[in-house]
Design an enzyme around this catalytic site. Structure first.
Site, PDB file in Angstrom:
ATOM      1  CE  LYS A  65      52.602 -16.439  -6.421  1.00 33.77           C
ATOM      2  NZ  LYS A  65      52.526 -16.922  -5.065  1.00 33.77           N
ATOM      3  NE  ARG A 114      54.550 -16.357   3.157  1.00 27.68           N
ATOM      4  CZ  ARG A 114      54.562 -17.779   3.386  1.00 27.68           C
ATOM      5  NH1 ARG A 114      55.438 -18.408   4.033  1.00 27.68           N
ATOM      6  NH2 ARG A 114      53.517 -18.386   2.980  1.00 27.68           N
ATOM      7  N   GLY A 115      57.001 -18.534   0.212  1.00 24.37           N
ATOM      8  CA  GLY A 115      57.133 -20.079   0.583  1.00 24.37           C
ATOM      9  C   GLY A 115      58.192 -20.849  -0.375  1.00 24.37           C
ATOM     10  CD  GLU A 151      53.909 -20.045  -5.555  1.00 26.06           C
ATOM     11  OE1 GLU A 151      53.604 -20.276  -4.716  1.00 26.06           O
ATOM     12  OE2 GLU A 151      54.749 -18.852  -5.638  1.00 26.06           O
TER      13      GLU A 151
HETATM   14  O1  5RP Z   1      54.402 -17.142  -2.964  1.00 27.84           O
HETATM   15  C1  5RP Z   1      53.865 -17.813  -2.119  1.00 27.84           C
HETATM   16  C2  5RP Z   1      54.659 -19.228  -2.040  1.00 27.84           C
HETATM   17  O2  5RP Z   1      55.833 -19.296  -2.701  1.00 27.84           O
HETATM   18  C3  5RP Z   1      52.766 -17.313  -1.365  1.00 27.84           C
HETATM   19  O3  5RP Z   1      51.644 -17.511  -2.221  1.00 27.84           O
HETATM   20  C4  5RP Z   1      52.867 -16.158  -0.734  1.00 27.84           C
HETATM   21  O4  5RP Z   1      54.106 -16.187  -0.037  1.00 27.84           O
HETATM   22  C5  5RP Z   1      51.831 -15.894   0.161  1.00 27.84           C
HETATM   23  O5  5RP Z   1      51.400 -16.708   1.123  1.00 27.84           O
HETATM   24  P1  5RP Z   1      50.288 -16.543   2.317  1.00 27.84           P
HETATM   25  O6  5RP Z   1      48.994 -16.618   1.746  1.00 27.84           O
HETATM   26  O7  5RP Z   1      50.676 -17.493   3.287  1.00 27.84           O
HETATM   27  O8  5RP Z   1      50.605 -14.971   2.955  1.00 27.84           O
END
Ligand code: 5RP
Length: 226
Positions: A95, A97-98, A104
């Site tokens: 996890k 990417r955001g 989290e």
């Molecule tokens: O870990 C995350 C953010 O930190 C997101 O939950 C993960 O990147 C998935 O994102 P998406 O539902 O837009 O594909």
């Protein structure tokens, strides 16, 4: 793809009950869940509180009419719902990417049930197959940590901002290194090992904490459980 995200978000509502405290993840799939949760609370007059994992989820929760509380205002988190970038056959995750991985993990680790929402493109045989592991680091230490990651056969890049000059700054004021590993043999070992490097705040391997993964496929939503 958007339809698959909406379908898993809708399915996740079946885990919601009155009087629950719910961890609200970050990302595009969870955004659908947060909006639907707001509607459910309104329609069924539920007393449900959300604990956001990021500025993104806090703003969206407020906009969706979900009462928001912080971690220090509750004794227990009933469920947490979030997306993921990769899911392996043992339901270990990557996890971040955001860039919201630290909050989290803090919240999802403490949830009674952690429910993950993905589409089938996120399923992999081995973590790290497609995605780098995001690592939140203290800014002053980023270069030293990037060099140290070579010991793990990982190539790390400092994540740069979009619509912002210079590096991405997390909600906690830190930098993100995206580390591409040649191979992650044991996700739990690697998760623990990375967090022993001084200056690392948290890393995006979430081993052994997902309870349920809802996978959106063209044949409907599949439920994977540990
Ligand atoms: O870990 C995350 C953010 O930190 C997101 O939950 C993960 O990147 C998935 O994102 P998406 O539902 O837009 O594909």
């Amino acid at each position: 793809m958007e339809e698959l995200k909406k379908a898993v978000a809708k399915e996740a509502l079946s885990f919601v009950d009155d009087d629950m405290v719910i961890g609200l993840g970050t990302g595009s799939t969870t955004a659908y869940f947060i909006k639907l949760l707001g509607e459910l609370i309104r329609e069924e007059e539920l007393e449900v509180y959300g604990i956001p994992t990021s500025h993104q989820s806090r703003l969206l929760a407020i906009e969706s009419g979900i009462p928001v509380i912080s971690l220090d205002e509750t004794d227990a988190i009933d469920i947490a719902v979030d997306g993921a970038d990769e899911v392996d056959p043992n339901l270990n995750l990557i996890k971040g990417r955001g860039a919201a991985l630290t909050m989290e993990k803090i919240i999802e680790y403490r949830a009674g049930t952690f429910i993950v929402l993905v589409d089938e493109s996120k399923l992999v045989e081995r973590l790290g197959e497609k995605m780098p592991v995001p690592i939140e680091v203290i800014p002053a230490a980023w270069r030293a940590i990037a060099e140290e990651l070579e010991v793990f056969n990982a190539k790390a890049e400092l994540r740069m901002g979009v619509k912002k000059d210079g590096p991405v700054i997390t909600d906690n004021g830190n930098f993100i290194l995206d580390a591409k590993f040649e191979r992650i043999e044991d996700p739990l070992d690697m998760e623990i090992e990375l967090n022993t490097i001084p200056g690392v705040v948290e890393n995006g391997i979430f081993a052994d904490i997902a309870d349920v993964v809802l996978v959106g496929t063209r044949d409907g939503v599949k439920k994977l459980e540990r």
